[in-house]
Design a protein around this motif. Structure first.
Motif, PDB file in Angstrom:
ATOM      1  N   UNK A  15       0.564 -17.068   9.064  1.00 29.23           N
ATOM      2  CA  UNK A  15      -0.318 -15.936   8.846  1.00 29.23           C
ATOM      3  C   UNK A  15       0.439 -14.801   8.149  1.00 29.23           C
ATOM      4  N   UNK A  16      -0.235 -14.158   7.207  1.00 33.18           N
ATOM      5  CA  UNK A  16       0.336 -12.982   6.563  1.00 33.18           C
ATOM      6  C   UNK A  16      -0.351 -11.757   7.145  1.00 33.18           C
ATOM      7  N   UNK A  17       0.427 -10.783   7.561  1.00 30.02           N
ATOM      8  CA  UNK A  17      -0.123  -9.562   8.147  1.00 30.02           C
ATOM      9  C   UNK A  17      -0.832  -8.758   7.053  1.00 30.02           C
ATOM     10  N   UNK A  18      -2.030  -8.302   7.382  1.00 24.06           N
ATOM     11  CA  UNK A  18      -2.836  -7.534   6.436  1.00 24.06           C
ATOM     12  C   UNK A  18      -3.470  -6.367   7.179  1.00 24.06           C
ATOM     13  N   UNK A  19      -3.040  -5.153   6.862  1.00 32.03           N
ATOM     14  CA  UNK A  19      -3.584  -3.951   7.493  1.00 32.03           C
ATOM     15  C   UNK A  19      -4.859  -3.528   6.778  1.00 32.03           C
ATOM     16  N   UNK A  20      -5.841  -3.123   7.564  1.00 34.22           N
ATOM     17  CA  UNK A  20      -7.095  -2.661   6.990  1.00 34.22           C
ATOM     18  C   UNK A  20      -7.689  -1.531   7.806  1.00 34.22           C
ATOM     19  N   UNK A  21      -8.633  -0.840   7.194  1.00 29.87           N
ATOM     20  CA  UNK A  21      -9.322   0.288   7.831  1.00 29.87           C
ATOM     21  C   UNK A  21     -10.833   0.078   7.703  1.00 29.87           C
ATOM     22  N   UNK A  22     -11.549   0.478   8.743  1.00 32.48           N
ATOM     23  CA  UNK A  22     -12.990   0.239   8.817  1.00 32.48           C
ATOM     24  C   UNK A  22     -13.664   1.456   9.425  1.00 32.48           C
ATOM     25  N   UNK A  23     -14.957   1.644   9.117  1.00 36.57           N
ATOM     26  CA  UNK A  23     -15.661   2.848   9.558  1.00 36.57           C
ATOM     27  C   UNK A  23     -16.908   2.528  10.358  1.00 36.57           C
TER      28      UNK A  23
END
Length: 145
Positions: A15-23
């Motif tokens: 797995x590759x770490x992927x940072x994300x933001x959500x509203x």
């Protein structure tokens, strides 16, 4: 420790770490969601990945605009979760670190610019049933408390 939602971790995958933001974007008894056609037709909290060197709040504004066409304000972090999933659009197995903000939808500037996304206002109770990702549902419930 950040709570995990969704599929179990598979030992046979990298797995590759992927940072994300959500509203979570509430207005009265409705929430602004994005309906994504591909790779699976589903309702989601608007948001997505943070580009290298991008500030998370700037990414939140960009992603919400791309997926809904709305400008937002007063973003306040309400929590985070992670999930391990396959992202077929990137041919990537990802450990998604999802930070969720409560924000105010300020103004619709136009249609979504992200292909295959549609801005959809849903009654909150329907959104709790329709959001495909259990982490999205959990953070919406947290925002409603």
């Amino acid at each position: 420790m950040i709570r995990r939602y969704g599929e179990p971790v598979r030992a046979d995958r990298r797995y590759r770490r992927r940072a994300g933001v959500y509203a979570v974007l509430l207005s009265g008894s409705e929430i602004l969601t994005t309906f994504q056609e591909q790779p699976f037709a589903e309702f989601q909290l608007p948001g997505g990945g943070i580009d290298p060197g991008e500030h998370p709040v700037a990414a939140l504004h960009r992603e919400v605009m791309e997926e809904t066409g709305w400008r937002i304000g007063q973003a306040c972090r309400i929590g985070a979760f992670r999930r391990f999933t396959h992202m077929p659009e990137y041919d990537l197995w990802a450990e998604k670190l999802c930070t969720v903000y409560l924000a105010r939808p300020v103004r619709r500037l136009g249609p979504p610019t992200e292909p295959g996304h549609h801005a959809v206002w849903l009654p909150i109770d329907e959104a709790l049933r329709q959001l495909r990702n259990p982490g999205d549902r959990a953070l919406l419930e947290l925002a409603l408390r």
